[in-house]
Design a protein around this motif. Sequence first.
Motif, PDB file in Angstrom:
ATOM      1  N   ILE A   1       0.867  -1.180   0.000  1.00 62.03           N
ATOM      2  CA  ILE A   1       0.000   0.000   0.000  1.00 62.03           C
ATOM      3  C   ILE A   1       0.902   1.228   0.000  1.00 62.03           C
ATOM      4  O   ILE A   1       1.843   1.310   0.801  1.00 62.03           O
ATOM      5  CB  ILE A   1      -0.926   0.026   1.234  1.00 62.03           C
ATOM      6  N   ILE A   2       0.639   2.171  -0.901  1.00 61.92           N
ATOM      7  CA  ILE A   2       1.377   3.429  -0.932  1.00 61.92           C
ATOM      8  C   ILE A   2       0.387   4.540  -0.630  1.00 61.92           C
ATOM      9  O   ILE A   2      -0.644   4.671  -1.291  1.00 61.92           O
ATOM     10  CB  ILE A   2       2.070   3.649  -2.278  1.00 61.92           C
ATOM     11  N   ILE A   3       0.705   5.322   0.382  1.00 66.09           N
ATOM     12  CA  ILE A   3      -0.180   6.385   0.849  1.00 66.09           C
ATOM     13  C   ILE A   3       0.445   7.738   0.533  1.00 66.09           C
ATOM     14  O   ILE A   3       1.609   7.980   0.876  1.00 66.09           O
ATOM     15  CB  ILE A   3      -0.405   6.270   2.375  1.00 66.09           C
ATOM     16  N   ASP A   4      -0.307   8.612  -0.138  1.00 63.22           N
ATOM     17  CA  ASP A   4       0.184   9.972  -0.377  1.00 63.22           C
ATOM     18  C   ASP A   4       0.514  10.613   0.953  1.00 63.22           C
ATOM     19  O   ASP A   4      -0.248  10.495   1.913  1.00 63.22           O
ATOM     20  CB  ASP A   4      -0.850  10.808  -1.117  1.00 63.22           C
TER      21      ASP A   4
ATOM     22  N   ASN B   1      10.981   8.002   6.534  1.00 60.87           N
ATOM     23  CA  ASN B   1      10.245   6.850   5.998  1.00 60.87           C
ATOM     24  C   ASN B   1       9.265   7.189   4.880  1.00 60.87           C
ATOM     25  O   ASN B   1       8.350   6.417   4.605  1.00 60.87           O
ATOM     26  CB  ASN B   1       9.558   6.057   7.108  1.00 60.87           C
ATOM     27  N   GLN B   2       9.483   8.325   4.211  1.00 54.59           N
ATOM     28  CA  GLN B   2       8.708   8.638   3.014  1.00 54.59           C
ATOM     29  C   GLN B   2       9.666   8.768   1.828  1.00 54.59           C
ATOM     30  O   GLN B   2      10.850   9.044   2.004  1.00 54.59           O
ATOM     31  CB  GLN B   2       7.909   9.931   3.195  1.00 54.59           C
ATOM     32  N   VAL B   3       9.140   8.540   0.623  1.00 59.72           N
ATOM     33  CA  VAL B   3       9.935   8.573  -0.603  1.00 59.72           C
ATOM     34  C   VAL B   3       9.235   9.442  -1.641  1.00 59.72           C
ATOM     35  O   VAL B   3       8.037   9.700  -1.540  1.00 59.72           O
ATOM     36  CB  VAL B   3      10.151   7.153  -1.162  1.00 59.72           C
ATOM     37  N   LEU B   4       9.986   9.879  -2.660  1.00 61.53           N
ATOM     38  CA  LEU B   4       9.377  10.693  -3.713  1.00 61.53           C
ATOM     39  C   LEU B   4       8.487   9.845  -4.617  1.00 61.53           C
ATOM     40  O   LEU B   4       8.887   8.774  -5.072  1.00 61.53           O
ATOM     41  CB  LEU B   4      10.449  11.361  -4.572  1.00 61.53           C
ATOM     42  N   LEU B   5       7.291  10.358  -4.857  1.00 56.53           N
ATOM     43  CA  LEU B   5       6.344   9.717  -5.756  1.00 56.53           C
ATOM     44  C   LEU B   5       6.104  10.557  -7.001  1.00 56.53           C
ATOM     45  O   LEU B   5       5.699  10.033  -8.033  1.00 56.53           O
ATOM     46  CB  LEU B   5       4.994   9.498  -5.058  1.00 56.53           C
ATOM     47  N   GLY B   6       6.345  11.878  -6.921  1.00 51.80           N
ATOM     48  CA  GLY B   6       6.068  12.730  -8.067  1.00 51.80           C
ATOM     49  C   GLY B   6       6.612  14.129  -7.897  1.00 51.80           C
ATOM     50  O   GLY B   6       7.120  14.501  -6.834  1.00 51.80           O
ATOM     51  N   ARG B   7       6.479  14.893  -8.992  1.00 45.77           N
ATOM     52  CA  ARG B   7       6.967  16.276  -9.023  1.00 45.77           C
ATOM     53  C   ARG B   7       6.187  17.028 -10.085  1.00 45.77           C
ATOM     54  O   ARG B   7       5.810  16.466 -11.111  1.00 45.77           O
ATOM     55  CB  ARG B   7       8.450  16.297  -9.373  1.00 45.77           C
TER      56      ARG B   7
ATOM     57  N   GLY C   1       5.486   9.969  -0.304  1.00 40.89           N
ATOM     58  CA  GLY C   1       4.517   8.978   0.133  1.00 40.89           C
ATOM     59  C   GLY C   1       5.126   7.973   1.087  1.00 40.89           C
ATOM     60  O   GLY C   1       6.347   7.805   1.163  1.00 40.89           O
ATOM     61  N   LEU C   2       4.247   7.314   1.799  1.00 35.33           N
ATOM     62  CA  LEU C   2       4.593   6.306   2.796  1.00 35.33           C
ATOM     63  C   LEU C   2       4.221   4.946   2.218  1.00 35.33           C
ATOM     64  O   LEU C   2       3.156   4.785   1.636  1.00 35.33           O
ATOM     65  CB  LEU C   2       3.779   6.586   4.062  1.00 35.33           C
ATOM     66  N   ILE C   3       5.092   3.958   2.399  1.00 34.66           N
ATOM     67  CA  ILE C   3       4.856   2.625   1.852  1.00 34.66           C
ATOM     68  C   ILE C   3       4.630   1.638   2.988  1.00 34.66           C
ATOM     69  O   ILE C   3       5.387   1.621   3.963  1.00 34.66           O
ATOM     70  CB  ILE C   3       6.053   2.161   1.003  1.00 34.66           C
TER      71      ILE C   3
ATOM     72  N   ASP D   1       2.614  -5.532   3.874  1.00 35.31           N
ATOM     73  CA  ASP D   1       1.947  -6.412   4.836  1.00 35.31           C
ATOM     74  C   ASP D   1       1.640  -5.683   6.148  1.00 35.31           C
ATOM     75  O   ASP D   1       1.843  -6.211   7.238  1.00 35.31           O
ATOM     76  CB  ASP D   1       2.787  -7.673   5.096  1.00 35.31           C
ATOM     77  N   GLY D   2       1.175  -4.441   6.021  1.00 38.95           N
ATOM     78  CA  GLY D   2       0.739  -3.661   7.175  1.00 38.95           C
ATOM     79  C   GLY D   2       1.847  -2.994   7.972  1.00 38.95           C
ATOM     80  O   GLY D   2       1.573  -2.310   8.950  1.00 38.95           O
ATOM     81  N   GLN D   3       3.108  -3.162   7.564  1.00 39.40           N
ATOM     82  CA  GLN D   3       4.224  -2.549   8.292  1.00 39.40           C
ATOM     83  C   GLN D   3       4.834  -1.430   7.461  1.00 39.40           C
ATOM     84  O   GLN D   3       5.006  -1.566   6.242  1.00 39.40           O
ATOM     85  CB  GLN D   3       5.292  -3.587   8.608  1.00 39.40           C
TER      86      GLN D   3
END
Length: 191
Positions: free
Chosen positions: A38-41, A60-66, A81-83, A86-88
Amino acid sequence: MTHFSRTGKRALALVSTGLLSAGLATATATEASAAEIIIIDGYTQTVRESDGVPVVCPTNQVLLGRSHSGDENGSTTYYCGLILIDGQVVQVSAPSWSGSQRESNSFFAAPANQVLVGRQHSGDENGQTRYATASMSAGGRPVELTSYRWSPGQRESNSYSKAGAYEVMVGRQHSGDENGETRYQYARIAD
């Protein structure tokens, strides 16, 4: 109809597990091993790019867009976004910054299985750009990336690009000034 005792049911379960681990029941084993991703904005930041402000996604967030509008004095927005696997929450390492390169002829691709977590640019198209990368882990194991792809080119002065399903941003290429072409590289999180 066959009935099994409690001991017989346990033995049957153990035999089934043995068949799975031996690879004799591949369809069931494959289904059981697929991770839920699951990737959450998350965090979004807009800056005037020419000011040279480094933008780094939060812990613990990574680039998803620009996205970018206008010339070097226009607004640039970064989407993090946050990834979850399996729920972790996926753990993202501390950023490592690349060397600087001239923006008007820039190409950057993160090392294998690393993701973009930040970027910094100063000045106009003759200014310098650098990128921050990081590795990811889940449950103590490295997160691997697959299915690398480049987005179609678009004019930098009116650009927007965001990762697809299960993807993260791993690279960027730009040529020329604000009317030049920009492309992004994305990769899919392996399950």
